[in-house]
Design an enzyme around this catalytic site. Structure first.
Site, short mmCIF file in Angstrom:
data_model
loop_
_atom_site.label_atom_id
_atom_site.label_comp_id
_atom_site.label_asym_id
_atom_site.label_seq_id
_atom_site.Cartn_x
_atom_site.Cartn_y
_atom_site.Cartn_z
N ALA A 72 8.20 3.49 -10.54
CA ALA A 72 7.28 3.16 -11.63
C ALA A 72 7.90 3.50 -12.99
CB ALA A 72 5.96 3.90 -11.45
N HIS A 124 0.96 11.19 7.36
CA HIS A 124 1.70 10.10 8.01
C HIS A 124 1.89 10.41 9.49
CE1 HIS A 124 4.73 7.15 8.93
NE2 HIS A 124 4.62 6.64 7.73
N ARG A 139 -2.43 4.26 8.99
CA ARG A 139 -1.90 5.61 9.17
C ARG A 139 -2.98 6.65 9.45
NH1 ARG A 139 2.62 5.21 4.33
NH2 ARG A 139 4.00 3.86 5.54
N LEU A 141 5.68 1.24 -2.64
CA LEU A 141 6.76 0.63 -3.42
C LEU A 141 6.20 -0.52 -4.24
CD1 LEU A 141 9.63 0.59 -0.75
CD2 LEU A 141 9.03 2.35 -2.38
#
Lengths: 250, 638
Positions: free
Chosen positions: B45, B267, B331, B442
């Site tokens: 970012a 995760h 997840r 992403l």
């Protein structure tokens, strides 16, 4: 799970202008499943408890991808394992009662900042000189409008894997950064997107590299042996060819 | 209770972003160079924003705590980046990516932001390819896709298991191009320690130079934070060692609201914890669940090595419980199910807290070479860390803290509640609701940096009459003094316990009480304990060395001090939200078959907290979430 007792000889240096020297530390009861940096963590916790300065070392992801960590371990950049960064080296590869010598990566162009921490800003300056494709955000064409043969893309990827850790410089008897620089040059040179600036790029980057004070290549292949990402010396061949071509045509 | 206005543009969902762009004010190209923009953080970012704003003509100052912008933790993202290209012709569209993301986030994200993200996604891939990012390709030369959790289409672009690295190197190269062009000044090894607010507007930052220890001031017309997530509050996480909440937290203390801090992503597929010396946990990419099957033994306390447990005695519990999504459930679901199996005593490995991720069937079907070409570096990393070969034996995996969906509250423009302070990427709260889908971090980081902020920041700059401010302003001097005072205080305690010991204590407490499953009793207990740990920290921590030098212990001490304050807010948020949604699972709130039960009547809002002092109760502000384009339903992946 077996435990290791080790003797560490670690380079200690207060700052860039102070002389450094080796200090000896005893590492007791190190778990063989610990990583090399976790072993240093244990030593540092002990030093801190004793009110002494811990060993400064750079590290971040501890997954072998960020390129922050690195030290010369028993004379080899990133230690004894091939294609392995220091953070991914685990203590099971050492034997009980081993002596381990730990030093920073050394070269005039990447000077020591403190203990094992070095200044690799020279790498950023070399990239800034031309290690990119000059595309403005927003001006890119549809991604599939430009086909890239799979083998070229994979070749580009192989070179693009370089993590910029500077092990190649530390390993080279000439402190050359050619593996690092050529990896970026090759990554962009094998892709169609990289063609328009290809020759201009190689000239600018090679000149920037020389200006930083890195040495030249004399085919020792030490860089390739030390590279944690398996970057090949063939990249240097490509860079030299392109540099030669650029000087003939411009 | 104060209600927040997200300034969502008018019009139908599909037209909001283009309406916004048409109506937003612009800055004339020749005037742009008169404006200085500070960007803190150089991950996806930050680098993308700094490069793009510099291309537009703004004077950008980019700051990173690393030795180079290329080290940011975005680099560690493995699996891929989503985009609604529909290259696989399998029913994908902007609408579907939008819907999957809203549903994946368990209806706790803002519709307008998520739709914008889905719209922009395709441009990101174009941009990255043009930069030379070597994405995976077919033999034809066209881009290749794979599938990820929580979706039934293949929309994930990838570069082996190193997608984050390749995308960051792309953004970094764009940034360095602008350094060379003289439009970006790069400040490395600088850690932001305070935000400077003048007349209620963000006008600069205070940083500590990590090499000299000097406190430095920088003024600007706007400050952009792209400083990542806070999951290291758990001590053990998949985040890089340096990831921290400090920049965001100190901005919070200067008036920026902190939204949904309890939304943390655990995760499912990480290498399990194995020893006390352990410093971090390593992620094994979600993409592995494309070809790896998750199982446990059918009977409890089966201590045979996994490869000796015959097929008939294995329970492929994700495939059994969720036949439509199988191993590729989102997840939060996968993690909770893994935990449930281990809590029932079916876990494997030395601790009993691990399940198998098994590739044997895929290797048999596709051959080891195909599997190698897809996941080579991940398999190598697994072997390096564990000493076991996943081509021969199943991987052992267990969930670990990985990503922060919560973050500083931002409106549609990505501006926080402090005018002039913008927040991008993982550091903001905006797009992922209560659970982020794989390969979307992403996408969001680059969307914010390349395409959103370059359209929203000019609207702010052109719409404000900013007075000339220099670092001589008393507000800078005051902030410098405060920063020095805090550092001196840390160095002066000279106690007995190390910084890491406090961090570990806090992390274990949070993992235990505010991790994959939370309940009122545990959260209340944590809320009592955290201030105690914090108090002990300020009385008994030991920080060696001095301030005027490279001092990594001092750096960590500052970050842990902030985690000790932030952790309390996280627990407070988790306690107040009496519902289960996404990664926030309150044991009191579950459906009869053990799934997260939302309470839309009471909690269909973003909870954004205002700071009132370290030991004072924070103020809750609400941004009501309205769903106009998708019906609010119970998620089902069965």
């Amino acid at each position: 799970m077996s435990k290791l007792d080790l003797t560490l000889k670690v380079w200690r240096q207060k700052d860039a202008n102070s002389p450094g020297k080796f200090e000896i530390y005893l590492a007791r009861g190190i778990d063989e499943d610990a990583s090399f940096l976790e072993m240093l963590d244990v030593i540092n916790e002990e030093l801190t408890q004793k009110g002494q300065d811990p060993i400064a070392f750079d590290h971040d992801c501890r997954e072998g991808i960020c390129g922050t960590c690195g030290a010369v371990v028993n004379g080899r950049a990133h230690g004894p394992l091939k294609t392995t960064t220091l953070c991914q080296l685990h203590m099971r590869h050492f034997k009980n009662n081993d002596t381990i010598v730990i030093e920073p990566f050394r070269s005039r162009a990447i000077p020591v900042v403190r203990d094992l921490v070095i200044d690799r800003s020279a790498f950023d300056r070399v990239i800034a000189a031309g290690g990119y494709i000059s595309v403005r955000t927003g001006s890119a064409p549809e991604a599939n409008s430009m086909l890239v043969p799979k083998q070229d893309s994979e070749k580009g990827f192989d070179s693009a894997q370089c993590i910029g850790c500077a092990a190649c410089v530390a390993a080279c008897p000439n402190a050359s950064a050619m593996l690092f620089v050529s990896a970026k040059i090759s990554h962009l040179a094998v892709l169609p997107q990289g063609q328009p600036e290809r020759l201009k790029r190689v000239v600018k980057m090679v000149h920037a590299m020389d200006k930083e004070g890195f040495g030249n290549c004399s085919n020792e292949y030490e860089c390739e042996a030390a590279c944690p990402k398996g970057i090949k010396v063939a990249n240097i061949n490509l860079m030299n060819r392109d540099f030669f071509k650029a000087n003939l045509t411009t | 209770m104060p209600v927040l206005d997200a300034k969502i543009p008018e019009g139908p969902l599909e037209e909001k972003w283009s309406n916004y762009k048409f109506k937003s004010k612009l800055v004339n190209p020749t005037n742009r160079r008169k404006h200085t923009i500070i960007v803190v953080g150089t991950g996806l970012a930050g680098s993308a924003a700094a490069a793009t704003l510099a291309e537009q003509g703004y004077q950008v100052k980019a700051f990173t705590m690393h030795d180079s912008p290329r080290r940011a933790h975005s680099i560690a993202a493995q699996g891929g980046i989503n985009a609604a290209k529909n290259y696989c012709n399998d029913g994908d569209s902007v609408r579907r990516l939008f819907y999957d993301t809203i549903k994946g986030g368990d209806f706790r994200s803002r519709e307008a932001n998520v739709h914008r993200l889905a719209e922009i996604s395709a441009n990101i891939i174009d941009q990255c390819v043009a930069q030379g990012v070597p994405f995976a390709r077919e033999y034809s030369g066209y881009l290749e896709n794979r599938s990820f959790g929580g979706t039934q289409v293949s929309r994930t672009f990838y570069a082996k298991g190193q997608t984050g690295q390749q995308l960051l190197l792309g953004a970094y190269s764009a940034l360095m191009k602008e350094v060379d062009n003289g439009n970006v000044t790069l400040y490395t090894r600088r850690e932001m320690v305070d935000l400077v607010v003048i007349d209620g507007i963000a006008r600069g930052i205070i940083v500590r130079n990590e090499i000299t220890g000097k406190i430095e001031s920088y003024a600007a017309d706007a400050v952009l934070l792209a400083t990542g997530g806070y999951t290291n509050v758990f001590f053990l996480s998949t985040n890089a060692m340096g990831c921290n909440v400090t920049a965001a937290w100190r901005a919070h203390k200067k008036g920026a609201l902190f939204a949904n801090p309890c939304y943390t992503q655990i995760h499912p597929t990480c290498i399990p914890v194995h020893g006390e010396y352990q410093s971090k946990l390593t992620l094994m990419s979600e993409s592995l669940r494309n070809d790896g099957r998750v199982w446990v033994p059918k009977v409890k306390e089966d201590r045979r090595p996994p490869h000796l447990i015959p097929e008939a005695e294995r329970d492929y519990f994700l495939e059994r419980k969720y036949p439509s999504f199988g191993n590729l459930v989102p997840r939060d679901l996968a993690s909770r199910n893994v935990k449930e199996q281990c809590d029932q005593g079916k876990g494997l490995g030395s601790t009993g807290f691990a399940v198998c991720l098994d590739f044997s069937e895929s290797i048999k079907r596709l051959g080891a070479d195909v599997i190698r070409s897809r996941y080579e570096n991940l398999f190598e990393m697994y072997e390096k860390i564990t000493g076991s070969d996943p081509y021969k034996e199943p991987m052992l995996i267990y969930p670990a803290p990985h990503y922060a969906m919560g973050g500083l509250w931002v409106d549609y423009d990505l501006m926080s509640t402090v005018p002039g302070l913008f927040v991008l990427g993982e550091a903001n709260f905006s797009d992922h609701g209560a659970n982020r889908l794989g390969a979307s971090a992403l996408m969001q980081g680059l969307a914010d940096g390349y395409f959103v902020i370059p359209s929203t920041l000019p609207n702010y700059i052109a719409g404000s009459s900013l007075s000339q401010v220099t670092t001589d302003h008393p507000a800078f001097k005051q902030a410098e003094e405060d920063a020095s005072k805090k550092i001196k205080q840390l160095l002066g305690i000279k106690g007995k316990k190390t910084v890491d010991a406090f961090h570990r204590e806090l992390g274990l407490l949070l993992w235990d009480k505010c991790g994959m499953a939370r309940n009122e009793e545990g959260l209340t207990e944590a809320l009592k304990k955290i201030p105690e740990i914090r108090q002990e920290f300020w009385e008994n921590v030991t920080v060696s060395g001095s301030e005027g030098e490279l001092n990594q212990t001092l750096e960590r001490a500052g970050r842990v001090a902030d985690f000790l304050e932030f952790g309390e807010l996280m627990v407070q948020d988790a306690l107040h939200r009496r519902e289960s949604c996404g990664g926030h699972f309150r044991e009191e709130c579950q459906t009869p078959d053990g799934e997260a039960a939302r309470n839309d009547d009471q909690f269909c809002y973003v909870g954004a907290w205002g700071f009132n002092g370290v030991d004072a109760a924070p103020t809750l502000h609400k941004e009501p979430l309205t769903f106009e384009s998708v019906p609010l339903t119970q998620r089902s992946y069965r």
